[in-house]
Write an enzyme that holds these catalytic residues in place. Sequence first.
Site, PDB file in Angstrom:
ATOM      1  N   ASN A   1      29.911 -11.973 -26.186  1.00 16.96           N
ATOM      2  CA  ASN A   1      29.517 -12.611 -27.527  1.00 16.96           C
ATOM      3  C   ASN A   1      29.966 -13.918 -27.712  1.00 16.96           C
ATOM      4  O   ASN A   1      29.254 -14.730 -28.531  1.00 16.96           O
ATOM      5  CB  ASN A   1      29.737 -11.715 -28.452  1.00 16.96           C
TER       6      ASN A   1
ATOM      7  N   GLN B   1      24.493  -8.505 -27.271  1.00 11.17           N
ATOM      8  CA  GLN B   1      24.123  -9.998 -27.053  1.00 11.17           C
ATOM      9  C   GLN B   1      23.165 -10.096 -26.160  1.00 11.17           C
ATOM     10  O   GLN B   1      22.661 -11.458 -25.842  1.00 11.17           O
ATOM     11  CB  GLN B   1      25.156 -10.656 -26.938  1.00 11.17           C
TER      12      GLN B   1
ATOM     13  N   HIS C   1      20.881  -6.190 -35.804  1.00  6.54           N
ATOM     14  CA  HIS C   1      20.947  -7.249 -36.819  1.00  6.54           C
ATOM     15  C   HIS C   1      20.900  -8.557 -35.948  1.00  6.54           C
ATOM     16  O   HIS C   1      21.410  -9.365 -36.185  1.00  6.54           O
ATOM     17  CB  HIS C   1      22.175  -7.130 -37.772  1.00  6.54           C
TER      18      HIS C   1
ATOM     19  N   THR D   1      21.429  11.972 -42.178  1.00  8.06           N
ATOM     20  CA  THR D   1      19.928  11.649 -42.526  1.00  8.06           C
ATOM     21  C   THR D   1      19.641  10.183 -41.967  1.00  8.06           C
ATOM     22  O   THR D   1      20.319   9.485 -41.997  1.00  8.06           O
ATOM     23  CB  THR D   1      19.569  11.389 -44.239  1.00  8.06           C
TER      24      THR D   1
ATOM     25  N   CYS E   1      33.519 -10.741 -36.664  1.00  5.11           N
ATOM     26  CA  CYS E   1      34.410  -9.602 -36.909  1.00  5.11           C
ATOM     27  C   CYS E   1      35.772  -9.984 -37.100  1.00  5.11           C
ATOM     28  O   CYS E   1      36.583  -9.580 -37.975  1.00  5.11           O
ATOM     29  CB  CYS E   1      34.121  -8.712 -35.787  1.00  5.11           C
TER      30      CYS E   1
END
Lengths: 396, 396
Positions: free
Chosen positions: A163, A191, A213, A249, A337
């Site tokens: 990444n 990535q 994302h 869920t 991050c």
Amino acid sequence: MKKQQIYLDYSATTPVDPVVLKAMTPFFSKKFANPASLYKKGLEAREALELSRLTIARAINAEAGEIIFTSSATESNNFALKGVAFAHLPALRFGMASKSRGKHIIISAIEHDCVLASAAWLQKQGFELTIINPEKNGVIDSQKIKNALRPDTILVSVMAVNNELGTIQPISEIGKICRSANVYFHTDAAQAFGKIPLDVRAMNIDLLTLSSHKIYGPKGVGCLFIRKGVKMEPTMHGGGQEFHLRSGTVNVAGIVGFAKAAEIAVATMRDEQQRISGLANKLIAGIKSTISNVELNADVQNKVPNILNLQFSFIEGESLLMLLDLNGIQVSTGSACSSEKLKPSHVLMACGLRPEQAHGSVRFSIGRFTTEQDIDRVLEILPKVVNDLRKISPLK
Amino acid sequence: MKKQQIYLDYSATTPVDPVVLKAMTPFFSKKFANPASLYKKGLEAREALELSRLTIARAINAEAGEIIFTSSATESNNFALKGVAFAHLPALRFGMASKSRGKHIIISAIEHDCVLASAAWLQKQGFELTIINPEKNGVIDSQKIKNALRPDTILVSVMAVNNELGTIQPISEIGKICRSANVYFHTDAAQAFGKIPLDVRAMNIDLLTLSSHKIYGPKGVGCLFIRKGVKMEPTMHGGGQEFHLRSGTVNVAGIVGFAKAAEIAVATMRDEQQRISGLANKLIAGIKSTISNVELNADVQNKVPNILNLQFSFIEGESLLMLLDLNGIQVSTGSACSSEKLKPSHVLMACGLRPEQAHGSVRFSIGRFTTEQDIDRVLEILPKVVNDLRKISPLK
């Protein structure tokens, strides 16, 4: 007048493609039923879920039943490592680890934080860990993986594309080595997906992580490919959704978006990577011709074009990031991050950079909405900003 | 002509409120940055995240720093149980469990599958488990919790409102008992939030689970309240997001939606529960006056009005569900998560119902978009359908 914004941090996250958002939208307020419900509206949601599963499966040459949806690549990576580890725990507990498989895990030193941290946590629980350093060019030598294998090795985890550097790892070779040794092979392909072709069969991959994302899908969705037959212990217990492997869920709207994003990513990959390669070449050529003492971190022959990790001597990456931001350009140092930590990147350090070299490195990542004009603008601003920072630098 | 659809399964999941969707939308494609990014667009996302955290915190009288966003109530419940358990593991490992706190967990028998399954998994890992049965009316007797406490009890987990019966549990009393005994108290408030007032301070709650998709927010989002000072081991390892307690790129759009949904739920709670109470009373009075041999499962004095669990003698709940579905009415038997299993509800069985009584039970759950006309229509169709099923019933 509002300043023109140039986003060059596509490897941190991507905007949701408007086409993706359009595909998702009906599943929020209209087709909102719980896919576990028995009535027709539940079935409708279940059909959307299963179609999405099929789309993702096809994109990596897997079967639909091998795709387990999760909330993120982080969850998928946690699940891959802990799921395999805990599935082997009985052997460990009953003292059979030395005879049968049991407690040894191999990862690379340039994995994402979530793989590193999951592995470290498992080490605390009694598992044993070998961490393989990359070569100076940011690529893992598959022979070093082979040499690290032990009779009690249960899992090898090496990412497909790094990444921070964009380096492509020899996952086909590692897959082959692991399959021969009868050791599970996991690859974090967050990535890599949409950037390089992925084929879990041809590459002998047992577990593979994807993220929505990173490919213009919504945040909060990912998946783990689990090859049929791989022994896994669930890490999310409950109602038994996702073939009893991941309860909770199911996020239908998010998953529909993820699948649409995957479909687009695969369909446009070849052309898009070529276009991005042109932009990247232009950017790097422009930088080299106007800025001295700048180096590309990573092997240029062995990387995806969309990530450029550049080392600027005498300056700090964070300062460069801030000044570029003031000029409407978004880039990053290391991964998003760990950006708050202000520690030198563990990836660059593992490649042998000195701390000041790592601190002077910045990642430019190009994406779907980057234009030629964006690159022109960066080439106009970047030399000035670097020059200004170097003038006041105490590092020179 | 398309049949009018009457959704009466709001406890399984809810449609996203259009106001919520509108609040979320900008965070998909425009304000899409990673909140961990250092530049201004990252800050913008971070601000939205922190505002959402504050909104949720205020709704339960917590502090913002005590709210950890997750991907679902299932994840929150897994995290609550395993996080506390693993934080106590060192004591267990070093043989100090009998002297200090260590290995005993108490839950109720009517918890959601994800609590039951997490607890069962911990039992497999060496923890000890006591499961408290409810009284016949579906309410847990807090004295039974008190009596089950042991010197090595580390956690009590009892839900605030049961998802199948709607029964309100004595969480204030249990909170008091746990606080006195210095034992952590977790409550799954997924079905309680927006239905009854929740105050983590006044109720002596240490850990509390919320879900977005039960309150007209998007699926794929939840949170865990962790009281400041509670010792927790993360279960999702990685980049260190959410105060180093839950890693993974933060789902900003989903969280913004969750917070907007929470804001609406709290603001409208009193009026809305009154309106729903009226609809529920009308439904139950209408049913009792037209259908014989029907019983309300659960104490009518001690429940939220939005859930009605009705036991119809001589018929099977699944058949009733299917026939109602054919008439455009959606209800459920038990929780959606376990609907595919076709086993009698563990909640109803724990309340002492016979299997055929449990199988004959159906949950009607009323919500924001239920109208008086919907109830009229149900009262028109339901007696016919029950009558038809009873005619062919072999159970009579």
